[in-house]
Write a protein that holds these residues in place. Structure first.
Motif, PDB file in Angstrom:
ATOM      1  N   VAL A  64       2.212  -1.918   0.820  1.00 40.23           N
ATOM      2  CA  VAL A  64       3.518  -2.563   0.977  1.00 40.23           C
ATOM      3  C   VAL A  64       4.334  -1.709   1.948  1.00 40.23           C
ATOM      4  O   VAL A  64       5.175  -0.906   1.570  1.00 40.23           O
ATOM      5  CB  VAL A  64       4.214  -2.738  -0.383  1.00 40.23           C
ATOM      6  CG1 VAL A  64       5.530  -3.500  -0.230  1.00 40.23           C
ATOM      7  CG2 VAL A  64       3.290  -3.481  -1.352  1.00 40.23           C
ATOM      8  N   TYR A 112      14.108   2.158  -0.102  1.00 43.35           N
ATOM      9  CA  TYR A 112      12.753   1.606  -0.073  1.00 43.35           C
ATOM     10  C   TYR A 112      12.272   1.195  -1.458  1.00 43.35           C
ATOM     11  O   TYR A 112      11.575   0.188  -1.615  1.00 43.35           O
ATOM     12  CB  TYR A 112      11.756   2.586   0.543  1.00 43.35           C
ATOM     13  CG  TYR A 112      10.333   2.104   0.395  1.00 43.35           C
ATOM     14  CD1 TYR A 112       9.908   0.936   1.030  1.00 43.35           C
ATOM     15  CD2 TYR A 112       9.424   2.778  -0.422  1.00 43.35           C
ATOM     16  CE1 TYR A 112       8.606   0.464   0.872  1.00 43.35           C
ATOM     17  CE2 TYR A 112       8.124   2.322  -0.577  1.00 43.35           C
ATOM     18  CZ  TYR A 112       7.718   1.160   0.066  1.00 43.35           C
ATOM     19  OH  TYR A 112       6.435   0.686  -0.110  1.00 43.35           O
ATOM     20  N   TYR A 142      10.673  -2.297  -2.016  1.00 41.34           N
ATOM     21  CA  TYR A 142       9.328  -2.434  -2.589  1.00 41.34           C
ATOM     22  C   TYR A 142       9.340  -3.363  -3.789  1.00 41.34           C
ATOM     23  O   TYR A 142       8.482  -4.241  -3.927  1.00 41.34           O
ATOM     24  CB  TYR A 142       8.772  -1.069  -2.990  1.00 41.34           C
ATOM     25  CG  TYR A 142       7.428  -1.194  -3.681  1.00 41.34           C
ATOM     26  CD1 TYR A 142       6.250  -1.127  -2.957  1.00 41.34           C
ATOM     27  CD2 TYR A 142       7.346  -1.426  -5.053  1.00 41.34           C
ATOM     28  CE1 TYR A 142       5.017  -1.287  -3.571  1.00 41.34           C
ATOM     29  CE2 TYR A 142       6.118  -1.584  -5.686  1.00 41.34           C
ATOM     30  CZ  TYR A 142       4.956  -1.522  -4.938  1.00 41.34           C
ATOM     31  OH  TYR A 142       3.747  -1.694  -5.552  1.00 41.34           O
ATOM     32  N   TYR A 188       9.471  -7.002  -2.626  1.00 40.67           N
ATOM     33  CA  TYR A 188       8.216  -7.499  -2.046  1.00 40.67           C
ATOM     34  C   TYR A 188       7.126  -7.630  -3.102  1.00 40.67           C
ATOM     35  O   TYR A 188       6.399  -8.626  -3.159  1.00 40.67           O
ATOM     36  CB  TYR A 188       7.762  -6.582  -0.913  1.00 40.67           C
ATOM     37  CG  TYR A 188       8.402  -6.889   0.422  1.00 40.67           C
ATOM     38  CD1 TYR A 188       7.671  -7.468   1.450  1.00 40.67           C
ATOM     39  CD2 TYR A 188       9.741  -6.601   0.656  1.00 40.67           C
ATOM     40  CE1 TYR A 188       8.249  -7.758   2.678  1.00 40.67           C
ATOM     41  CE2 TYR A 188      10.341  -6.887   1.878  1.00 40.67           C
ATOM     42  CZ  TYR A 188       9.588  -7.463   2.886  1.00 40.67           C
ATOM     43  OH  TYR A 188      10.171  -7.759   4.101  1.00 40.67           O
ATOM     44  N   ARG A 208      -1.424  -2.807  -5.576  1.00 43.43           N
ATOM     45  CA  ARG A 208      -0.299  -2.662  -4.652  1.00 43.43           C
ATOM     46  C   ARG A 208       0.032  -1.185  -4.468  1.00 43.43           C
ATOM     47  O   ARG A 208       0.256  -0.465  -5.435  1.00 43.43           O
ATOM     48  CB  ARG A 208       0.913  -3.418  -5.193  1.00 43.43           C
ATOM     49  CG  ARG A 208       0.704  -4.933  -5.296  1.00 43.43           C
ATOM     50  CD  ARG A 208       1.663  -5.589  -6.268  1.00 43.43           C
ATOM     51  NE  ARG A 208       1.431  -5.137  -7.634  1.00 43.43           N
ATOM     52  CZ  ARG A 208       2.058  -5.650  -8.713  1.00 43.43           C
ATOM     53  NH1 ARG A 208       2.945  -6.615  -8.550  1.00 43.43           N
ATOM     54  NH2 ARG A 208       1.794  -5.183  -9.907  1.00 43.43           N
ATOM     55  N   ALA A 211       2.463   1.603  -2.761  1.00 40.15           N
ATOM     56  CA  ALA A 211       3.772   1.882  -2.165  1.00 40.15           C
ATOM     57  C   ALA A 211       3.631   2.912  -1.064  1.00 40.15           C
ATOM     58  O   ALA A 211       2.828   3.850  -1.163  1.00 40.15           O
ATOM     59  CB  ALA A 211       4.743   2.392  -3.233  1.00 40.15           C
ATOM     60  N   SER A 212       4.425   2.739  -0.010  1.00 41.39           N
ATOM     61  CA  SER A 212       4.475   3.731   1.061  1.00 41.39           C
ATOM     62  C   SER A 212       5.031   5.029   0.493  1.00 41.39           C
ATOM     63  O   SER A 212       6.171   5.083   0.034  1.00 41.39           O
ATOM     64  CB  SER A 212       5.367   3.220   2.196  1.00 41.39           C
ATOM     65  OG  SER A 212       5.576   4.214   3.164  1.00 41.39           O
ATOM     66  N   LEU A 236      10.287   6.971  -6.262  1.00 39.75           N
ATOM     67  CA  LEU A 236       9.395   5.822  -6.441  1.00 39.75           C
ATOM     68  C   LEU A 236       8.891   5.728  -7.877  1.00 39.75           C
ATOM     69  O   LEU A 236       8.870   4.643  -8.473  1.00 39.75           O
ATOM     70  CB  LEU A 236       8.209   5.908  -5.479  1.00 39.75           C
ATOM     71  CG  LEU A 236       8.485   5.875  -3.976  1.00 39.75           C
ATOM     72  CD1 LEU A 236       7.186   5.633  -3.205  1.00 39.75           C
ATOM     73  CD2 LEU A 236       9.512   4.825  -3.604  1.00 39.75           C
ATOM     74  N   ILE A 280       3.391  -1.750  -9.649  1.00 36.72           N
ATOM     75  CA  ILE A 280       2.776  -0.771  -8.752  1.00 36.72           C
ATOM     76  C   ILE A 280       1.469  -0.244  -9.325  1.00 36.72           C
ATOM     77  O   ILE A 280       1.353  -0.009 -10.525  1.00 36.72           O
ATOM     78  CB  ILE A 280       3.770   0.389  -8.472  1.00 36.72           C
ATOM     79  CG1 ILE A 280       3.234   1.337  -7.408  1.00 36.72           C
ATOM     80  CG2 ILE A 280       4.121   1.132  -9.760  1.00 36.72           C
ATOM     81  CD1 ILE A 280       4.270   2.352  -6.943  1.00 36.72           C
TER      82      ILE A 280
END
Length: 514
Positions: free
Chosen positions: A192, A208, A212, A215, A230, A232-233, A246, A255
């Motif tokens: 993502v 973010y 996230y 999305y 999924r 996450a960056s 995060l 996630i």
């Protein structure tokens, strides 16, 4: 980071004399808890960057170079032999400027774009989603799609998921069928966004995390029985605040993985040559490479606070050596050679990943062909395999095997008053009961003797494969493509259940005990 003076010695390959070092006893134990070394730790990364895709993987169906649907047949064969488990695409920074709809349908109708990140070249979108996902099927590799968040929308993102995964009856699935693909692809791994702290949008972690969540909420799985994975960056190197935010702010229901990026180099603004480097530059590069262990320990400690059940994976989806580009090549193409230094980076990093396999479930070497620490280099119709390729092939025996804990008090590699651990090791046992031990000696001068006890495993047949060379700067060239290649270890001494092995300077060895 300590400032280190760059020493560039043009046209000179340094020869480091060999000295005999101390003995090291490596103990291998049966695990208290079973930890599987996921095969996905041995993943790769192909970005629309320089000659990675075009004039690398992809030459087009009309090329005189043998190909399968435009992808070089020799590279396909090499990656299959490597047992590549997954492949990340289309970026990297490119991912967050890539609009997937531009890369589907008849090639003559596809719009062009300018690759603003890598060389300012025109991208004609001739290699798109169908080409990539079909290639993954040919390789037997899981696709890992890094999807656009930075310059996209939730609708565009979720339509991409629908196009790839929906069986039929939806607008995107029917559009896919019009483009010649009846069945959906079983794509499980989705990134993502990419480097949202930088080229993905220069976002804060807090911003973010909310993006996230938005999305990920609208990502629907249509194909995979066990759901989407999924990712996450994640953080840039030691940005522990990013990981903290995060893990704290994203619900676990949204996630499955958190990424981490870390490269090995001399200094960020002074990376030095990929071939004509000094021992000072080598030592500094290995210092940053070995920091991977510290990074994983610290990021894992944060993840453990919020995920004590270990349900969220740490995904190191960009790692490898990064140097100055080869003279005469486009600075934005990141083309570099691959020497025994890169074999040292690969061997030690993979040992670190193996030993942290309880949390590290996926990793992606950057990059597959002609970019950074590539496993394959091409020049016209010619192709060669790099020292990094050989290390990853030697190590693929660890894929999906059970981690065996290793312990030892090893020697150090000394340089100008500083020291690094000279020996790196990891071990595993596969489903057939075979034990594999991978050993690396990064010392530029000294060989080290390793004593390895295998008696508790009842091993009767011992074999080994070693990668070594005369000079640290040695590399495979198109004139001498097999200068560096693995060889059978001829001398394996066993006495009372203890194997004695001599590791030459800057060498990688994998031992198999049956």
């Amino acid at each position: 980071m300590r400032q280190i003076k760059s020493i560039v010695i043009a046209g000179l390959l340094l020869t480091f004399p060999m000295f005999v070092g101390a003995q090291t006893t490596v103990k291998i134990s049966e695990p208290e808890d079973e930890v599987i070394i996921s095969k996905h730790i041995y993943g790769h990364f192909s970005e629309h960057l320089g000659r990675c895709i075009y004039d690398g993987l992809y030459v087009g169906q009309e090329s005189a170079i043998p190909n399968q649907d435009g992808v070089r047949s020799d590279i396909i064969d090499a990656l299959i032999d490597l047992k590549i488990p997954n492949l990340r695409w289309p970026g990297g920074c490119f991912a967050d400027t890539y609009h997937w709809k531009d890369g589907v349908g008849p090639r003559e109708d596809r719009p062009t774009m300018v690759n603003r990140w890598w060389g300012g070249v025109t991208e004609d979108n001739s290699f798109g989603t169908h080409d990539f996902l079909n290639l993954c099927e040919t390789l037997g590799a899981e696709p890992y799609l890094a999807a656009n968040v930075g310059s996209s929308s939730v609708q565009e993102f979720t339509e991409y998921v629908e196009y790839v995964l929906h069986k039929g009856g939806s607008p995107m699935a029917e559009w896919r069928k019009e483009h010649g693909r009846e069945k959906p692809w079983a794509v499980k791994y989705w990134g993502v966004g990419n480097e949202m702290w930088g080229c993905g949008g220069n976002m804060t972690a807090e911003h973010y995390a909310n993006v996230y969540r938005q999305y990920a909420t609208f990502m629907t799985d249509w194909t995979n029985s066990d759901g989407l994975f999924r990712i996450a960056s994640g953080a840039n190197v030691d940005d522990y605040h990013w990981t903290e935010v995060l893990m704290r702010d994203i619900p676990k229901s949204l996630i499955e993985g958190v990424a981490l990026h870390s490269y090995s180099f001399v200094e960020w603004n002074e990376k030095g040559s990929s071939v004509d480097y000094s021992e000072e530059q080598y030592f500094s590069t290995m210092k940053t490479a070995l920091m991977m262990d510290e990074l994983i320990v610290n990021h894992t400690a944060i993840m453990d606070k919020y995920d004590p059940e270990n349900e969220i994976a740490l995904v190191v989806d960009e790692w490898g050596g990064w140097y100055e580009v080869m003279e005469g090549t486009n600075p934005g193409f990141l083309y570099q050679q691959n020497t025994m230094r890169d074999a040292m980076i690969a061997g030690t990093t993979l040992n670190i990943f193996n030993n942290h396999a309880d949390r590290v479930k996926m990793a992606n070497l950057a990059q597959t062909v002609n970019v950074l620490q590539a496993v394959v280099l091409t020049e016209g119709e010619k192709m060669l395999l790099t020292p990094t390729y050989h290390v990853m092939k030697m190590y693929n025996v660890h894929q999906d095997a059970t981690l065996l804990p290793v312990s030892f008090d090893g020697p150090t590699y000394e340089f100008e008053g500083e020291s690094l651990p000279a020996i790196s090791a990891s071990a595993s046992k596969n489903k057939d009961g075979e034990v594999h031990v991978s050993l690396v000696n990064i010392d530029a001068h000294k060989s080290h003797t390793v004593n390895l006890s295998v008696e508790q495993f009842g091993a009767k047949n011992l074999t080994g494969t070693i990668l070594s060379s005369k000079d640290l700067q040695d590399h495979n060239s198109f004139e001498s493509p097999e200068m560096i290649a693995p060889k059978e270890l001829k001398s394996i001494k066993v006495k009372k259940g203890v194997v004695e092995i001599e590791l030459p300077p800057f060498s990688v060895l994998v031992l198999k005990a049956e």
